[in-house]
Write an enzyme that holds these catalytic residues in place. Sequence first.
Site, PDB file in Angstrom:
ATOM      1  N   GLY A 218     -69.054 105.202  46.839  1.00 31.84           N
ATOM      2  CA  GLY A 218     -67.851 105.821  46.187  1.00 31.84           C
ATOM      3  C   GLY A 218     -67.209 104.702  45.327  1.00 31.84           C
ATOM      4  CB  CYS A 219     -64.972 104.820  42.690  1.00 30.88           C
ATOM      5  SG  CYS A 219     -63.585 105.881  43.247  1.00 30.88           S
ATOM      6  CG  PHE A 220     -60.851 102.904  46.065  1.00 35.19           C
ATOM      7  CD1 PHE A 220     -60.134 102.097  45.533  1.00 35.19           C
ATOM      8  CD2 PHE A 220     -60.127 104.366  46.532  1.00 35.19           C
ATOM      9  CE1 PHE A 220     -59.021 102.230  44.944  1.00 35.19           C
ATOM     10  CE2 PHE A 220     -58.906 104.490  45.878  1.00 35.19           C
ATOM     11  CZ  PHE A 220     -58.064 103.429  45.071  1.00 35.19           C
TER      12      PHE A 220
END
Length: 324
Positions: free
Chosen positions: A134-136
């Site tokens: 995921g990005c975070f």
Amino acid sequence: MIKAGIIGGSGYTGGELIRILLNHPNATIDFVFSTTRAGKKITTAHPDLLGVTDLVFTGEINKDVDVVFLCLGHGNSTSFLKENEFSKDTKIIDLSNDFRLEADAVLDGKTFVYGLPELKKEEIKKAKYIANPGCFATAIQLALLPLAKAQKLDRPIHVNAVTGSTGAGVSLSATSHFSWRNNNVSWYKPFTHQHLGEINESLHSLQENTGEIFFLPNRGNFTRGILATAYTEFDGSLEEAYELYNEFYKDATFTQVTEEDINLKQVVNTNQCHIHLHKHNNTLLITSAIDNLLKGASGQAVQNMNLAFGFKETEGLQLKAGVF
């Protein structure tokens, strides 16, 4: 040249994958699948590609492509793979959260490797199925992994991170309209964000017992990028901290540790992660910055493809930020 297929090509991550793969020296796009836009030109969804490609969305898939990217909503990759079988030689890179956790990594005999190159490079090189982070999760893990490797992440960790509106996807919602998002900042999912699961699994693979992470995600009034700040107690000096980080990332192609202050603009539109350290009394502040659609999604997916096929890690990803 390898042939690539993209499933769910009309969203933000699909558009970024198309843009990257059109300029990749070792890959060609075989098809871009979309249930909502089949028969329409790619440029109807991605006008930034006008004059660059004449590709058309299709409702048919080629089961014999060398690699397929799944750019589907969370939960949809599992159902798609149950309904569509690819050849035994096709590598699959999934950009959803369906297979990131160890408990979810196996589907019908397919075992997905967690695709964070700075942590799993050797496994990715041998992988057939890859779960893109995921990005975070990417920004936060890259900020904390060196401390976990040194067994120095045993106290509470506070993380505050702000993301652009593209992190919410292309579909409209009450908090993604311009009139709401512009000149506005807000937090959401305090301390319960879904990316905490994969973050903790990665950290625990290096340090069995880590301090609790208190993560506060924020919506920013910009379109793309993530700036994350994490702080925790650290007994060593700032120089010792930099030694840990420089050693951990010495072979990391896209993660740069710098003593200069960093900002979001210097990584947007690139596959880079920039990391800066600051010491205040006994507290170490780690700042990391990435583009949520590139290092946080499509760029990292192509980085994983490069590793899995034995290409140079930077192929197709030599992108430059626009800082002014």
